[in-house]
Design an enzyme around this catalytic site. Structure first.
Site, PDB file in Angstrom:
ATOM      1  N   PHE A   1       0.816  -1.227   0.000  1.00 16.94           N
ATOM      2  CA  PHE A   1       0.000   0.000   0.000  1.00 16.94           C
ATOM      3  C   PHE A   1       0.843   1.268   0.000  1.00 16.94           C
ATOM      4  O   PHE A   1       0.377   2.341  -0.365  1.00 16.94           O
ATOM      5  CB  PHE A   1      -0.983  -0.016   1.178  1.00 16.94           C
ATOM      6  CG  PHE A   1      -0.447   0.447   2.510  1.00 16.94           C
ATOM      7  CD1 PHE A   1       0.332  -0.384   3.300  1.00 16.94           C
ATOM      8  CD2 PHE A   1      -0.745   1.707   2.988  1.00 16.94           C
ATOM      9  CE1 PHE A   1       0.805   0.033   4.540  1.00 16.94           C
ATOM     10  CE2 PHE A   1      -0.286   2.146   4.221  1.00 16.94           C
ATOM     11  CZ  PHE A   1       0.501   1.305   4.997  1.00 16.94           C
ATOM     12  N   LYS A   2       2.108   1.135   0.374  1.00 14.33           N
ATOM     13  CA  LYS A   2       2.957   2.329   0.445  1.00 14.33           C
ATOM     14  C   LYS A   2       3.123   2.996  -0.920  1.00 14.33           C
ATOM     15  O   LYS A   2       3.377   4.197  -1.001  1.00 14.33           O
ATOM     16  CB  LYS A   2       4.344   1.961   0.983  1.00 14.33           C
ATOM     17  CG  LYS A   2       4.334   1.210   2.290  1.00 14.33           C
ATOM     18  CD  LYS A   2       3.999   2.088   3.458  1.00 14.33           C
ATOM     19  CE  LYS A   2       3.999   1.301   4.752  1.00 14.33           C
ATOM     20  NZ  LYS A   2       3.805   2.096   5.951  1.00 14.33           N
TER      21      LYS A   2
END
Ligand SMILES: Cc1ncc(COP(=O)(O)O)c(C=O)c1O
Ligand SMILES: N[C@@H](CCOP(=O)(O)O)C(=O)O
Length: 465
Positions: A111-112
């Site tokens: 998700f980063k």
């Protein structure tokens, strides 16, 4: 928009300067002086926007006229063009009551990427437009580092140094960071844990002379732009679900370590997103769960778990939440952080604890429970959870409201954590972009858990032009 420090000694700072500053100069964290509020009419207008269009609308509320709309749009479009899904963060329905928000379709499968693809492009933009030197210093438990490096590798005018805990990240995470051959990337493998890495970089950022001499910039969630970019997927998921079912009550279950992911949800809610419940999912490093249950924020013994990216004791963004908890009173935040520094803990009054418990439900997932979740969702729902997402699902199973809709955030692709997946007897095929990493040479330097040694490495790396 103006930004201020949670500790009160920085005021009236614009969006771009806040972005460049990272940690506030008084040691606090930057936050908007006032959060914009999005009413239901506006939300209705946003229902059919693409992910990129929605990002533009939300960002413009914070950038004001500091970045012309067309240029901001271009930055956003470029950032999400690297994602493998056309909708950037697709929702998968598991059951009527449970959806999974897949945040792992970016270049590094975590998700980063959602925030860090954008931050990389924004650093490039600022470096070119303002002729600023951009020397990025970051700490990672595995995912931020890979995504940050991917966001800036090979970019002119930018260098990046990432500290990761030696032998405490997964093999794929290590390869993603260390097989990058670009000269603007330095990987330091620290003989310690993530908390050590984060403490050292925070101390270096707090040394204002060092920070300014080497033009240090942040990519961790101490940088408010990270948090802001992560608010978008909460709005996007909500808007997709209410379009299908306008009466739905929607909750989120959020795997959390540094308190960044769930802080974005908390801010989205303060901005008007009608979130029913916010479930905070942790692993055996359960400082945040204990905080919600008992009102005491106190680090415990570090544990290595099956969800290593959440093996964090001291949660960076906790201070931002405290600021809102105490009614935006920066003096009280300063006093509490001083108490934390001196006594190693923050203890809440009964009134504040009740407030925390109305903001969050929390659940710390045990190692065996995490594996059970992976096995049972694979068998019963034919869905392979990564161990962090499994914590989110387990937290939902334990304390969610089954009569409403809950969205669990899938924060990483299972291929990144094959060591844990294999423990339940599941063999997975790696995506080609991950498989090819195994054939590449690695570049990293092993360093002691020692600020002076790391500062010397930075002087060598950032000090030469
Ligand atoms: C895969 C994964 N899930 C969840 C988290 C938790 O996110 P945060 O630290 O922003 O709370 C992290 C990193 O911390 C992560 O890498
Ligand atoms: N899990 C993170 C830890 C760093 O968190 P950040 O959100 O402050 O960058 C990681 O993968 O590195």
């Amino acid at each position: 928009m103006n930004f201020i420090s949670t500790r009160g000694n920085a005021a009236g700072i614009g969006f771009v300067d806040t972005f460049l500053m990272g940690l506030a100069e008084d040691g606090g964290l930057m936050i908007p002086a006032e959060l914009p509020v999005i009413d239901q009419d506006k939300m209705k207008q946003w229902e059919r926007l693409s992910y990129q269009e929605l990002t533009l609308e939300i960002f413009q509320l914070f950038t004001g006229d500091e970045i012309p709309r067309e240029e901001l749009k271009q930055l956003i479009d470029e950032s999400y063009a690297t994602f493998r899904s056309p909708v950037v963060t697709p929702l998968r329905k598991i059951r009527d009551d449970l959806h999974i928000l897949e945040l792992f379709h970016g270049p590094t499968f975590a998700f980063k990427d959602v925030a860090l693809q954008f931050l990389g492009n924004l650093y490039s933009y600022v470096s070119q437009r303002q002729n600023k030197i951009i020397n990025i210093l970051g700490a990672t438990s595995g995912d931020t580092g890979a995504a940050a490096i991917e966001g800036v590798r090979g970019k002119d005018g930018i260098r990046i140094c990432i500290l990761h805990p030696h032998e405490k990240v997964s093999k794929v995470q290590e390869l993603q960071m260390t097989t990058v051959g670009n000269e603007n990337v330095l990987n330091l493998a620290v003989k310690g844990n993530f908390d050590d890495c984060q403490r050292i970089i925070k101390e270096l950022f707090a040394d204002l002379e060092f920070k300014s001499r080497y033009h240090l910039r942040a990519i961790n969630s101490i940088n408010f732009v990270r948090i802001l970019a992560q608010t978008v997927y909460y709005f996007y998921a909500y808007l997709q679900l209410v379009r299908q079912n306008p009466a739905a009550q929607i909750s989120f279950s959020v795997p959390t370590g540094n308190f960044g992911n769930i802080l974005s949800a908390f801010l989205a809610k303060r901005m008007g997103l009608p979130v029913h419940r916010l479930i905070l999912a942790t692993n055996e490093n359960n400082i945040l769960e204990r905080f919600v249950r008992e009102g005491v924020y106190m680090p415990d013994e570090f544990r290595s778990t099956h969800s290593p990216s959440m093996d964090i004791q001291v949660a960076s963004n906790f201070e931002r939440y405290l600021y809102y908890l105490v009614g935006e009173d920066s003096q009280q935040v300063s006093a509490m952080m001083k108490q934390f520094q001196e006594d190693g803990k923050v203890v809440l009054s009964a009134g504040l604890l009740a407030k925390v418990q109305s903001d969050f439900q929390a659940y710390g997932v045990k190692n065996d429970e995490c594996l059970r979740m992976i096995e049972s969702y694979s068998r019963e729902a034919d869905y392979l959870l990564d161990p962090h997402t499994a914590c989110g699902v387990a937290a939902y199973e334990s304390c969610g409201d089954k009569n409403t809709v809950t969205v669990v955030l899938a924060t990483a692709h299972p291929a990144k954590f094959d060591e844990s997946i294999r423990l339940v007897g599941i063999a997975q095929e790696f995506p080609a972009d991950i498989q090819r990493l195994f054939d590449k040479p690695q570049h990293q330097q092993l360093v002691d858990n020692d600020k002076a040694e790391i500062a010397a490495q930075l002087e060598r790396f950032f000090g030469t032009r």
